[in-house]
Every structure is written in structure tokens, then in C-alpha cells.
Write a protein that holds these residues in place. Structure first.
Motif, PDB file in Angstrom:
ATOM      1  N   THR A 132       0.863  -1.240   0.010  1.00 51.07           N
ATOM      2  CA  THR A 132      -0.027   0.072  -0.100  1.00 51.07           C
ATOM      3  C   THR A 132       0.650   1.309  -0.019  1.00 51.07           C
ATOM      4  N   LEU A 133       2.048   1.331   0.713  1.00 51.47           N
ATOM      5  CA  LEU A 133       2.782   2.401   0.727  1.00 51.47           C
ATOM      6  C   LEU A 133       3.416   2.723  -0.566  1.00 51.47           C
ATOM      7  N   HIS A 134       3.437   1.524  -1.235  1.00 54.61           N
ATOM      8  CA  HIS A 134       4.319   1.850  -2.504  1.00 54.61           C
ATOM      9  C   HIS A 134       3.252   1.535  -3.814  1.00 54.61           C
ATOM     10  N   ASN A 135       2.010   2.017  -3.324  1.00 54.80           N
ATOM     11  CA  ASN A 135       0.927   1.938  -4.541  1.00 54.80           C
ATOM     12  C   ASN A 135       0.724   0.780  -5.284  1.00 54.80           C
ATOM     13  N   GLY A 136       1.232  -0.557  -4.634  1.00 54.16           N
ATOM     14  CA  GLY A 136       0.961  -1.871  -5.387  1.00 54.16           C
ATOM     15  C   GLY A 136       2.199  -2.333  -6.192  1.00 54.16           C
ATOM     16  N   ASN A 137       3.210  -1.573  -6.081  1.00 53.12           N
ATOM     17  CA  ASN A 137       4.523  -1.845  -6.750  1.00 53.12           C
ATOM     18  C   ASN A 137       5.326  -2.902  -6.010  1.00 53.12           C
ATOM     19  N   ARG A 138       5.146  -3.961  -6.779  1.00 55.66           N
ATOM     20  CA  ARG A 138       5.633  -5.205  -5.855  1.00 55.66           C
ATOM     21  C   ARG A 138       7.332  -5.269  -5.994  1.00 55.66           C
ATOM     22  N   THR A 139       7.725  -4.630  -6.982  1.00 57.73           N
ATOM     23  CA  THR A 139       9.388  -4.753  -7.085  1.00 57.73           C
ATOM     24  C   THR A 139       9.840  -3.475  -6.008  1.00 57.73           C
ATOM     25  N   ARG A 140       9.128  -2.644  -5.894  1.00 55.16           N
ATOM     26  CA  ARG A 140       9.725  -1.330  -4.827  1.00 55.16           C
ATOM     27  C   ARG A 140       9.399  -2.316  -3.350  1.00 55.16           C
ATOM     28  N   ALA A 141       8.150  -2.749  -2.991  1.00 56.24           N
ATOM     29  CA  ALA A 141       8.026  -3.419  -1.768  1.00 56.24           C
ATOM     30  C   ALA A 141       9.003  -4.447  -1.572  1.00 56.24           C
ATOM     31  N   ALA A 142       9.227  -5.407  -2.597  1.00 55.24           N
ATOM     32  CA  ALA A 142      10.306  -6.259  -2.345  1.00 55.24           C
ATOM     33  C   ALA A 142      11.708  -5.869  -1.896  1.00 55.24           C
ATOM     34  N   ALA A 143      11.947  -4.764  -2.476  1.00 53.34           N
ATOM     35  CA  ALA A 143      13.224  -4.082  -2.158  1.00 53.34           C
ATOM     36  C   ALA A 143      13.340  -3.602  -0.669  1.00 53.34           C
ATOM     37  N   ASP A 144      12.145  -3.051  -0.299  1.00 51.63           N
ATOM     38  CA  ASP A 144      12.094  -2.672   1.130  1.00 51.63           C
ATOM     39  C   ASP A 144      12.239  -3.819   2.039  1.00 51.63           C
ATOM     40  N   LEU A 145      11.293  -5.097   1.560  1.00 51.97           N
ATOM     41  CA  LEU A 145      11.427  -6.227   2.551  1.00 51.97           C
ATOM     42  C   LEU A 145      12.491  -6.882   2.581  1.00 51.97           C
ATOM     43  N   ASP A 146      13.506  -6.654   1.549  1.00 51.43           N
ATOM     44  CA  ASP A 146      14.704  -7.369   0.994  1.00 51.43           C
ATOM     45  C   ASP A 146      14.487  -8.842   0.878  1.00 51.43           C
ATOM     46  N   VAL A 147      13.388  -9.249  -0.005  1.00 57.05           N
ATOM     47  CA  VAL A 147      13.238 -10.507  -0.496  1.00 57.05           C
ATOM     48  C   VAL A 147      13.053 -10.470  -2.148  1.00 57.05           C
ATOM     49  N   ASP A 148      12.939 -11.383  -2.734  1.00 58.31           N
ATOM     50  CA  ASP A 148      12.702 -11.506  -4.173  1.00 58.31           C
ATOM     51  C   ASP A 148      11.137 -11.198  -4.456  1.00 58.31           C
ATOM     52  N   PRO A 149      10.901 -10.284  -5.431  1.00 58.43           N
ATOM     53  CA  PRO A 149       9.546 -10.120  -5.966  1.00 58.43           C
ATOM     54  C   PRO A 149       8.479 -11.210  -5.947  1.00 58.43           C
ATOM     55  N   ARG A 150       9.243 -12.416  -6.373  1.00 64.73           N
ATOM     56  CA  ARG A 150       8.295 -13.717  -6.589  1.00 64.73           C
ATOM     57  C   ARG A 150       7.835 -14.114  -5.212  1.00 64.73           C
ATOM     58  N   THR A 151       8.682 -13.670  -4.166  1.00 65.98           N
ATOM     59  CA  THR A 151       8.345 -14.263  -2.749  1.00 65.98           C
ATOM     60  C   THR A 151       7.065 -13.661  -2.327  1.00 65.98           C
ATOM     61  N   VAL A 152       6.837 -11.889  -2.816  1.00 67.78           N
ATOM     62  CA  VAL A 152       5.851 -11.304  -2.415  1.00 67.78           C
ATOM     63  C   VAL A 152       4.639 -11.830  -3.119  1.00 67.78           C
ATOM     64  N   PHE A 153       4.871 -12.244  -4.529  1.00 64.97           N
ATOM     65  CA  PHE A 153       3.607 -12.867  -5.212  1.00 64.97           C
ATOM     66  C   PHE A 153       3.172 -14.082  -4.593  1.00 64.97           C
ATOM     67  N   ARG A 154       4.218 -14.899  -4.444  1.00 67.20           N
ATOM     68  CA  ARG A 154       3.769 -16.365  -3.843  1.00 67.20           C
ATOM     69  C   ARG A 154       2.713 -16.538  -2.462  1.00 67.20           C
ATOM     70  N   ILE A 155       3.438 -15.423  -1.606  1.00 67.15           N
ATOM     71  CA  ILE A 155       2.693 -15.270  -0.249  1.00 67.15           C
ATOM     72  C   ILE A 155       1.372 -14.511  -0.513  1.00 67.15           C
ATOM     73  N   LEU A 156       1.117 -13.660  -1.381  1.00 66.71           N
ATOM     74  CA  LEU A 156      -0.047 -13.006  -1.514  1.00 66.71           C
ATOM     75  C   LEU A 156      -1.266 -14.000  -2.212  1.00 66.71           C
ATOM     76  N   SER A 157      -0.575 -14.675  -3.275  1.00 64.20           N
ATOM     77  CA  SER A 157      -1.286 -15.622  -3.824  1.00 64.20           C
ATOM     78  C   SER A 157      -1.875 -16.812  -2.851  1.00 64.20           C
ATOM     79  N   ARG A 158      -1.112 -17.061  -2.113  1.00 60.97           N
ATOM     80  CA  ARG A 158      -1.564 -18.064  -0.908  1.00 60.97           C
ATOM     81  C   ARG A 158      -2.589 -17.585   0.043  1.00 60.97           C
ATOM     82  N   ALA A 159      -2.325 -16.302   0.499  1.00 66.82           N
ATOM     83  CA  ALA A 159      -3.402 -15.505   1.139  1.00 66.82           C
ATOM     84  C   ALA A 159      -4.723 -15.411   0.247  1.00 66.82           C
ATOM     85  N   ARG A 160      -4.754 -15.252  -0.734  1.00 59.94           N
ATOM     86  CA  ARG A 160      -6.125 -14.985  -1.814  1.00 59.94           C
ATOM     87  C   ARG A 160      -6.924 -16.488  -1.766  1.00 59.94           C
TER      88      ARG A 160
END
Length: 621
Positions: free
Chosen positions: A566-594
Motif C-alpha cells: 500500500t505504501l508503494h501504491n501496489g508496486n511489488r518490485t519496490r515493496a520487495a526491495a524494502d522487504l529485502d526479498v525476491d518479488p516472486r516471494t511477495v507474489f507467492r505469499i499474496l497468492s497463498r493468502a487469496r
């Protein structure tokens, strides 16, 4: 003898207390969708008959007016169960006397003791004293040797998850310590929410292993739930020694009747106790957690308060960003109130609330004749804020042509009113707020980049309510007190279900939405406590069970990733950089949540999910 008369039927008011409702144990059994099991009672006090509602929220009409209690007078018409009953003070001859009946005597004794308990409750004694009195009345009524009264909280989590607290314990013999109640008996009653009668405990294979049974030689046990509107308040546990008489079915019936009525009376006392406790805790917490007009105990809000303290001493322009309803103007007012300009004016203007043709005049003022309708001079907000603070709310909505004039005014600290050639200097501090990403808007040509850097010397971000932990609950209790005073209504505590729903709701409208829901609930609720339904929060959002540690960790990870997104307006690449993880990790966790939500797992409502998804698509694009 006084009577209640209806077509084809008549009720003689021959007892000091009569019950009315849909339950079989009631003296007057009524039918109808709006009739509660124990709807009302008629009690004789000081020679006068009073009718009182015993089911909170249920309808009771007397002479066409909805009432909670009423002193009956000859000719009054009571409407119950779709039938009109006329009170006849002179009534009919008393019915012929019948032979004494032990069951009737016991039932009458139960009514008399219930009336006594009602009088003590009306005197507003301390809740702990009421528990003691209630147990004394039950022991005297049933002839039990031992009695224990327990309160129950969290019964919806199951018998093992429920919190049981002994509120009163007593033995009939003077100086004898009452035994601990049988865990297996109490657990059964909490699970089933039905009274349990064990006539011969020693021969009962399920309960004869109990420590209290073996050590004290108990032979008969009674245990009844204290139920009010499907809510389990507690249980009454009674035991009799083998040397004394055992309980029988008649005693069970009377105890059930007494427990049902006592629960209705006790509910109000427990609600008052909960409210007093909430108020005391709230006052203690507010003394520590209040920051001027702001309230927050979460770590993220404490960080905001620390920044405000530091920024207040500065003259730098501050851009306050955050979702709608997060309290941006309150923060601006605190910055002003703690600054050297506190004695000067605080002037606020919402740039999105005025048409483009009026904003310039509102900001810079005008002289008479500057345009059609300008019949007198107007100084404008810049001049009105001279020596103080000017707050520009929703600055991102300001039209582009006016942005250049605002930039010049901020740079030169002087303005020229419409229709005038005279330059007027102003001494102000400018604070701005927006829920728009101004940097993104400047990149798209919707907001001047040079103005962005001018108004955002320092950026202060306010977190949404869903990211503030238990602040939502703290604020809800504070708002209950505030609105109760404003609307001149009685404050009410939050039920456990309501508190849980407040914690889990996503609050897309943030504090403004919380204020709206709490004010409506307080005005319209007719129960003793505010429920999730009163707040219009869905029961589907409430967890059916406690999360395991692994599930809680997974849920926190999902929520935190969505917060960073939300802080990055939905941009997964920027969010992954702040979280220090691969963008694919962000996608995988959110897909599992949905996937969990679609499969019907515990649902956490989230604000603007469709908008957030659109923002993510725009960010990826």
C-alpha cells in the motif's frame, strides 16, 4: 382479585411475582415471533402491581406506548404476543383453594427469593455482593450443602477455552470450606448450556471419579447455566451430601427457573461493572496515551507523536500524507499548538471542496469590484493566517493554473489580492496534507514538481487505523464516552464479540468510519452492551477458533506485505526491495493468502481490495 383479561381467557394475578413469555415455565405462556422466552414479569411491591420488561430489546406496549416498566392502573391495556390484555384491578373472585402442593410451595418460594434478589439489584449493590446474595438465595431455596457460582467468559471458544472464575462459594454449615466444583460437571454444562442433574453421583460412571465426590461423600449434584439472550454468563453448581436428602426433578425445575430469571437481572449489573472497569482502564490509558487531541498507544503512533514534537519547533513546511480519515488536520493542529506560533491563528482550507473559480479568491483575497459579485474587500486565508499557520488540506487537488501562484506566494511570502496591484507581505507557516501520491502526480504532469519540493520540506506519514494494533479498540471506547455525553445517552461497554470485530475490521474509512459506526450503535442499540451487529460489522469476519502460532505468523506476514505494498501504491518490485526479498516471494505469499480466503479460511476484511489490486496493476505496468 386483580386479573389480566383477554378474549376467551383470564389470568388471575394471585402471586407476588408472575412471569410472562414463551417458555413453558412462565405463568402466562405467550406465542408470537416477537415474544422472548422470559419476556416480562408482574411483581407486587408495596401493595401495587408493576409490569417490567425482562428481555432487553423486546417490545412491551402499555396503552399504545412502548415501555420498559409501568405501574399498572385499572383499565390499562397491555399488548403482548399480538393480544391485548386489559388490567382489571377489581377482577374476579379468587379461584377455589386447592390442596397444598409441595412443588407449588417450592415454586412460590423461588419467586419470593427472586423478588428479594431483584430488590437488592435495584439498590445497585456491588456486583461481587450480588453474586454472594444470589448464591445464598439458591442455597436457602434448594437446601443444598455446598454451592459455587462461577462467571464464564469466552464460552464461544469452547468449554476448554472458556475462562471460569469463582465469584462466590459457600457451605450451609458454619465455618465449613466449600469444595471445588466438579470439573467434569461444569465442563458439561458449559458445553451443552443446559442444566445437569446427577441424582446419584456415586453410581454414575461419568462423574464418580471426581475428587469432590470422593473426598466429601457427595451423592447428588445440580448445575445450571446462567443464560441471557444466548450468552452464557456463568453457572451455579450445587452439591448435597449422602447423609442429607438428594435433589429431585422438582428442585431441578425450580433451579432452572430461578437461574433464568436471575441471569436476566444479573446481566445489567455485569454490564455496569464492565463499563465501570472499561472507564477506569480507559482513563488510566488516556492519561498516558493522549497526545493533545490525539490518542494512540501503538508503537507506530508513538513514533508519529515523537516526530510532531520535533517538527513543532521548526518553521519548515510539512507535508502530511495518509488515507482519508487518519487525522491529518488533527496532526496539523498539534504542530501549530506546540509551535512558537501557537498564539497566532490556525487557518484551514480544503482545496478539494471549492470550485476552481473561487480558490484563488479564498487563498489570496480580492478587492471590491475585482469580479462580478465582489461587493467588498476580502483578505483571504493567507492574510487571515498572518502570524500563525495556514493548513492546505487536499493540496493535491489544486488546479494546475493556481499551483504556480501558490508557489510564488510560498517563495516570496507575499501575495497580491485579485483585482489589486498592491503586494501584501505575510508571515505564515504552511502545512499541507494529501491522500494523493504527489511525487507520482508530478511525474504524470498533474502536480508541479517545484511546488512538491516546496511544500514537502519534511514529509510526515500517518498510518491507517488497520496498522495501529489495538488503537482501534482504545479509540472506540473513548468515542463511546464522548458520544454518550454529546447525545445525552448512557454509555455502554463493548461485548467481547464487538471488541474482536473491531480488532479484525480493516477500517477503510479509518477513524472517521469508526466515529460513524460507534455513534450510530450507541444511539440505536437497545442492549446492555454494544455488539458486532450494532456496529454493522460482519460476524463472518470473526475467527471461529484461535490461530496457531504458525498461522498467526503467516497471517502477520501477509498483512505486513500488503501494508508495504500500500505504501508503494501496489508496486511489488519496490515493496520487495524494502522487504529485502525476491518479488516472486511477495507474489507467492499474496497468492497463498487469496487462496486461503477463497477456500473459506478465516477472513480478514480489507479496505478497497479492488482499488488496491488496480493500484498494483498500475505499479507493475
Amino acid at each position: 382479585m386483580p386479573t389480566l383479561d383477554a378474549p376467551h381467557t383470564q389470568l388471575h394475578l394471585s402471586k407476588p411475582l408472575l412471569t410472562l413469555g414463551a417458555a413453558e415455565s412462565c405463568d402466562l405462556r405467550l406465542r408470537g415471533p416477537d415474544v422472548a422466552p422470559h419476556h416480562a414479569l408482574i411483581a407486587l411491591r408495596d401493595g401495587l402491581l408493576h409490569i417490567s420488561l425482562t428481555a432487553p430489546g423486546a417490545p412491551l406496549w402499555v396503552n399504545g406506548r412502548r415501555v420498559k416498566r409501568h405501574l399498572l392502573a385499572h383499565g390499562d391495556v397491555v399488548s403482548l404476543g399480538g393480544v391485548e390484555w386489559r388490567f382489571n384491578l377489581f377482577g374476579a373472585p379468587a379461584p377455589a383453594p386447592v390442596a397444598p402442593n409441595a412443588a407449588g410451595d417450592l415454586e412460590l418460594a423461588a419467586y419470593e427469593r427472586l423478588v428479594h434478589f431483584s430488590e437488592l439489584l435495584a439498590a445497585q449493590g456491588h456486583t461481587e455482593e450480588l453474586f454472594e446474595v444470589l448464591l445464598e438465595e439458591v442455597l436457602a431455596l434448594t437446601g443444598a450443602d455446598h454451592g459455587v457460582l462461577l462467571s464464564v467468559r469466552g464460552a464461544e471458544r469452547g468449554a476448554r477455552g472458556a475462562e471460569r472464575v469463582v465469584r462466590a462459594a459457600r457451605s450451609a454449615r458454619e465455618g465449613e470450606e466449600p469444595p471445588a466444583p466438579s470439573e467434569s460437571v461444569v465442563r458439561r454444562v458449559v458445553e451443552t448450556r443446559e442444566a445437569l442433574w446427577v441424582p446419584d453421583v456415586l453410581s454414575d460412571a461419568e462423574f464418580n471419579a471426581s475428587v469432590s465426590v470422593n473426598h466429601l461423600g457427595l451423592c447428588s449434584v445440580l448445575c445450571a447455566p446462567l443464560m441471557c439472550q444466548r450468552e452464557l454468563l456463568g453457572v451455579i453448581y450445587l452439591a448435597a451430601r449422602c447423609a442429607q436428602r438428594s435433589f429431585d426433578s422438582r428442585t431441578l425445575k425450580v433451579l432452572q427457573m430461578f437461574a433464568t430469571q436471575a441471569a436476566l437481572l444479573l446481566k445489567g449489573a455485569l454490564a455496569r461493572e464492565a463499563l465501570q472497569t472499561d472507564n477506569r482502564k480507559l482513563r488510566d490509558r488516556l492519561d498516558v496515551q493522549r497526545f493533545g487531541s490525539l490518542i494512540g498507544s501503538s508503537r507506530v503512533m508513538q513514533g508519529v507523536f515523537e516526530k510532531v514534537e520535533r517538527l513543532a519547533a521548526s518553521e519548515a513546511s510539512v507535508l502530511i500524507i495518509g488515507e482519508t480519515g487518519t487525522g491529518k488536520e488533527l496532526i496539523a493542529r498539534e504542530l501549530h499548538a506546540r509551535s512558537r506560533r501557537r498564539e497566532g491563528p490556525f487557518v484551514a482550507i480544503n482545496c478539494a471542496a471549492l470550485p476552481e473559480s473561487l480558490i484563488e479568491s479564498e487563498l489570496f483575497g480580492h478587492v471590491r469590484g475585482a469580479f462580478t459579485g465582489a461587493t467588498h474587500d476580502k483578505e483571504g486565508c493567507f492574510r487571515a493566517a498572518h502570524g500563525g499557520t495556514l493548513f492546505l488540506d487536499e493540496v493535491g487537488e489544486m488546479p494546475l493554473p493556481l499551483q504556480s501562484k501558490l508557489l510564488r506566494a510560498l517563495q516570496e511570502r507575499q501575495i497580491t489580492p485579485l483585482g489589486s496591484s498592491r503586494v501584501t507581505p505575510v508571515n505564515i507557516r504552511v502545512l499541507c496534507a494529501t491522500q494523493v501520491d504527489l511525487l507520482d502526480a508530478s511525474e504524470r504532469g498533474l502536480f508541479r514538481q517545484d511546488l512538491y519540493y516546496r511544500v514537502s520540506t519534511i514529509t510526515l506519514e500517518l498510518p491507517p487505523l488497520r496498522a495501529r494494533g489495538d488503537d482501534a479498540l482504545l479509540l472506540a471506547r473513548y468515542l463511546i464516552q464522548r458520544f454518550a455525553e454529546r447525545y445525552e445517552v448512557s454509555p455502554k461497554p463493548l461485548s467481547e464479540e464487538a471488541a474482536r470485530a473491531i480488532r479484525l475490521h480493516a477500517w477503510p474509512g479509518n477513524i472517521r468510519e469508526l466515529e460513524n459506526r460507534v455513534s450510530q450503535a450507541l444511539i440505536l442499540s437497545d442492549g446492555e452492551a454494544l455488539t458486532a451487529a450494532d456496529l454493522h460489522l460482519s460476524r463472518e469476519d470473526l475467527p471461529a477458533r484461535m490461530l496457531t502460532l504458525a498461522e498467526a505468523r503467516e497471517r502477520f506476514t501477509q498483512d505486513y506485505i500488503e501494508h508495504v505494498l500500500t505504501l508503494h501504491n501496489g508496486n511489488r518490485t519496490r515493496a520487495a526491495a524494502d522487504l529485502d526479498v525476491d518479488p516472486r516471494t511477495v507474489f507467492r505469499i499474496l497468492s497463498r493468502a487469496r487462496g486461503d480466503r477463497e477456500e473459506g479460511h478465516i477472513a480478514f476484511s480489507r479496505a478497497g481490495e479492488g482499488e488496491g489490486e488496480g493500484a498494483r496493476r498500475r505499479g507493475e505496468g
